[in-house]
Design a protein around this motif. Structure first.
Motif: not given
Length: 760
Positions: A34-48
């Protein structure tokens, strides 16, 4: 070079995997995920989103990532030549049984081709059909999304959270548990953001049986080397891969046995009970035992014709892990996607140079590993000397999934490097398992790239030729020393798996595109190659290493043969014919090697055995027709014959049906083939008074048997049906009239059909 967003996700996933690998506590592991999900999802831009105008499979209309923005999306970057991509498919199918679209998961296959042939959507569709892929697949023919995201290998699995933001990335195969764990975590974490609506998918739109072909993606085939011309003896074995079955035919294509099918599965038993999953390679152990590569089940199966059943010969049904070298008993050893197989018989290796050990005992059922012994220097015993002339049977297997060549030792055998293998040992004999095209004088240090076809060249220096599909080359394995080398195709750089093309030349200057089959013809010392993705058959002069394309014509049309991904071949015993599995054309073709012409080998079910119909009325007088398009006119008078049942009548106005059938001297139905009917129907409210028929063309037949079957409605106190058939013989002569006319009176006894009639 600046790291891409996906590189960041990949590194974060690697760190997560390392962190949770030693954690047994579910709560602690879920907390880290869950910690990984919060960190990565809030950091990485959406896929085109996908490019517009791309072609799709398994959907009624193109999808967009915008439609899936409130879903968890799994993007599977694959290409249909890749065995590792196929190993992922069962994991995806299992994942889709756990999490439906309505639960929030959408799986999309993003097809990014390695070979030019794979860019064709029709070819992708064929692969989708063959492997039963039900989720949407987009043909990213220019690999735009691949390049944009910086994908580096097939397969790559990318899990997107809501808003199409990448959260997890997994490369290669073998990630089922991680996929389940990460998908469940994403759905739980984003529960309030996930839509439970369905999407416009139509998995059955393209997954349909072929209407016109009896075969479905036939792959490998094998002529029976023990065939002696007996009608009941199988002549050809065919892996009918799309139907998950094996067919055994006679020399004309009539099916003698069907083993397995039609749905995929893994089951032993009687022929109709047995189940395979995409069977491939075949070889005959004897005239009554056929061995099959049950590819997706990771098994070698044996078909026992005399007993009429199927059983496992080697494999435990589990895919072998990377680095597994084998050495266990047959049914304890894991193997990986066996694709082709052949039988090699040999005396013990190097017996003229080194002495032998007494053969080790057969493996004990349930033991984990038969002994592998180094040969000691000692004098031969008289018993050992006598055994020098005996031949040992070895099954050689192209394990495409592990990029290796394996062997099943059916007898106690002394092999390379003076090692003794016990009867029933299954072991790796060549290839490290790394995917490359590395040659070596030491077979276990050589490397292959998805070996998919095998053929044997016997003689003083026997060797196996290997269709090494992912390196687009033909390799050779010396069976006296284990030396691995390249015959033609590929590249001098063993790591270059992109040296493909369509070039007739010599050695490595010749180019293939993903060849899947090879067949050696001893009579003309020529190797034939199914250059699968070039849709060609090529031949190789082995001495010169010269490659030449063949351009055969169809004997029926004189047009050039248009092959569609041929993937199996077998040379006839006399060396005159090459049988070819024309896979995506769902057919078998026969190439006359000398004349360079092809004809269709028509696989078909035998005609049902004809039996005389019930209630037969025999008209004893012969009928005649002129051989030169003569006509025959028959006037019928049908009445009921029984004083006992004088109150039985033909039902006025009720339907009366009849059927004409004409059979030749072999009882074959030739009604429409040989005769034309004039002014005839086969139903009405009264029985026919007149039938006229005419020979369509001059015939060499001397006689036919004529059947006119009636289905009548009768009434007494109640109405009932009655059927009867008039039979006569038609004699074909030159001397009779061009129009012959006959009157036939039929008296019918309705006893057998009358409701209150008692059986005799």
């Amino acid at each position: 070079m600046e790291a891409s967003p996906l590189d960041y996700v990949a590194q974060a996933c690697a760190d997560l995997s390392a962190a949770i690998s030693d954690i047994d506590n579910d709560n602690e592991r879920n907390s880290l995920i869950t910690s990984h999900i919060r960190k990565v999802w809030s950091t990485v831009p959406a896929v085109a989103d996908f490019e517009k105008q791309l072609e799709w499979v398994n959907v009624p209309e193109p999808l967009s990532l915008q439609q899936c923005a409130s879903k968890i999306v799994l993007l599977d970057f694959w290409t249909y030549c890749c065995i590792n991509c196929y190993h992922v498919l069962p994991d995806l199918a299992f994942l889709e049984t756990l999490f439906k679209v309505e639960d929030g998961l959408v799986v999309i296959g993003v097809h990014c081709a390695k070979f030019p042939n794979e860019k064709d959507t029709e070819n992708i569709l064929a692969a989708v059909k063959r492997y039963g892929i039900h989720h949407p697949v987009v043909n990213d023919s220019n690999s735009t999304m691949w390049d944009t995201l910086g994908i580096k290998c097939w397969p790559t699995l990318l899990l997107l959270g809501p808003g199409n933001k990448p959260v997890f990335v997994l490369t290669g195969e073998g990630h089922r548990e991680e996929l389940i764990m990460y998908t469940r975590a994403l759905i739980n974490h984003f529960e309030n953001k996930i839509s439970h609506a369905s999407l416009p998918t139509d998995p059955l739109a393209h997954i349909k049986a072929e209407k016109s072909e009896f075969l479905s993606y036939p792959s490998k085939l094998c002529l029976n080397p023990f065939y002696r011309g007996r009608a009941e003896q199988p002549f050809l074995a065919i892996s009918d891969t799309g139907h998950h079955r094996v067919l055994l035919t006679d020399c004309s294509g009539i099916i003698l046995k069907i083993v397995g099918g039609p749905e995929r599965g893994s089951k032993n038993g009687k022929f109709h009970e047995a189940r395979f999953d995409s069977p491939q390679g075949l070889c005959w152990l004897s005239s009554s035992i056929l061995v099959v590569c049950d590819t997706n089940n990771h098994l070698i199966r044996a078909i026992y014709l005399d007993e009429g059943n199927v059983d496992v010969l080697a494999g435990n049904g589990k895919q072998s892990e990377a680095g597994d070298q084998g050495g266990k008993c047959l049914e304890l050893q894991s193997i990986s996607s066996p694709w082709d197989i052949l039988l090699y018989t040999t005396a013990d290796m190097d017996m003229s140079v080194r002495p032998s050990l007494p053969p080790p005992p057969p493996p004990i059922p349930g033991s984990s590993s038969p002994d592998v012994q180094e040969i000691d220097d000692k004098d031969d015993t008289e018993k050992d000397k006598k055994k020098k002339g005996e031949l040992r049977r070895v099954l050689i297997i192209a394990c495409a999934g592990s990029h290796q060549i394996w062997a099943v030792f059916l007898d106690n055998t002394i092999w390379w490097k003076y090692k003794s293998y016990g009867q029933g040992t299954c072991v790796r004999i060549a290839g490290t398992g790394a995917e490359a095209a590395r040659n070596s004088a030491y077979p276990i240090t050589a490397a292959f790239a998805q070996p998919s076809g095998l053929t044997l060249r016997n003689g003083p220096c026997p060797e196996i030729f290997i269709a090494d599909s992912e390196s687009s080359s033909i390799r050779r394995l010396a069976l006296t020393t284990g030396h691995v080398s390249t015959l033609c195709g590929g590249d001098k750089n063993p790591m270059n798996l992109f040296a493909f093309g369509d070039q007739d030349d010599i050695g490595v200057d010749a180019k293939f595109q993903h060849p899947l089959a090879v067949a050696y013809c001893e009579q003309n010392k020529t190797l034939y190659v199914a250059d699968t993705y070039n849709n060609k058959i090529k031949k190789v002069d082995i001495g010169l290493q010269k490659v030449t394309s063949l351009y055969p014509v169809m004997i029926e049309t004189t047009d050039l043969v248009e092959f569609a991904e041929p993937s199996g071949m077998s040379v006839s015993l006399d060396g005159k014919y090459l049988y070819i599995a024309d896979t995506n054309n769902h057919s078998i073709k026969i190439l006359n090697i000398a004349k360079n012409v092809c004809q269709l080998f028509r696989v078909r079910m035998p005609e049902a055995k004809f039996t005389e119909p019930d209630n037969l009325v025999i008209y004893k007088n012969d009928l005649f027709v002129n051989r030169k398009n003569g006509s025959l006119v028959i006037h019928f008078n049908v009445s009921l014959d029984s004083a006992e049942f004088k109150n039985v009548k033909f039902t006025p106005g009720a339907p009366q049906n009849w059927q004409i059938c004409i059979r030749d001297d072999e009882s074959k139905d030739v009604t429409s083939e040989h005769f034309e009917f004039i002014g005839c129907t086969n139903k009405g409210t009264k029985l026919p008074g007149r039938v006229e028929m005419k020979l369509k063309a001059r015939t060499d037949k001397t006689h036919y048997r004529f059947y006119l079957s009636f289905h009548t409605s009768l009434c007494e106190k109640t109405c009932f049906y009655h059927s009867f058939t008039v039979r006569s013989t038609i004699l074909v002569r030159d001397s009779v009239k061009m129009v012959e006319s006959y009157k036939i009176t039929c008296k019918v006894n309705p006893t057998t059909s009358r409701p209150d009639a008692k059986p005799k």
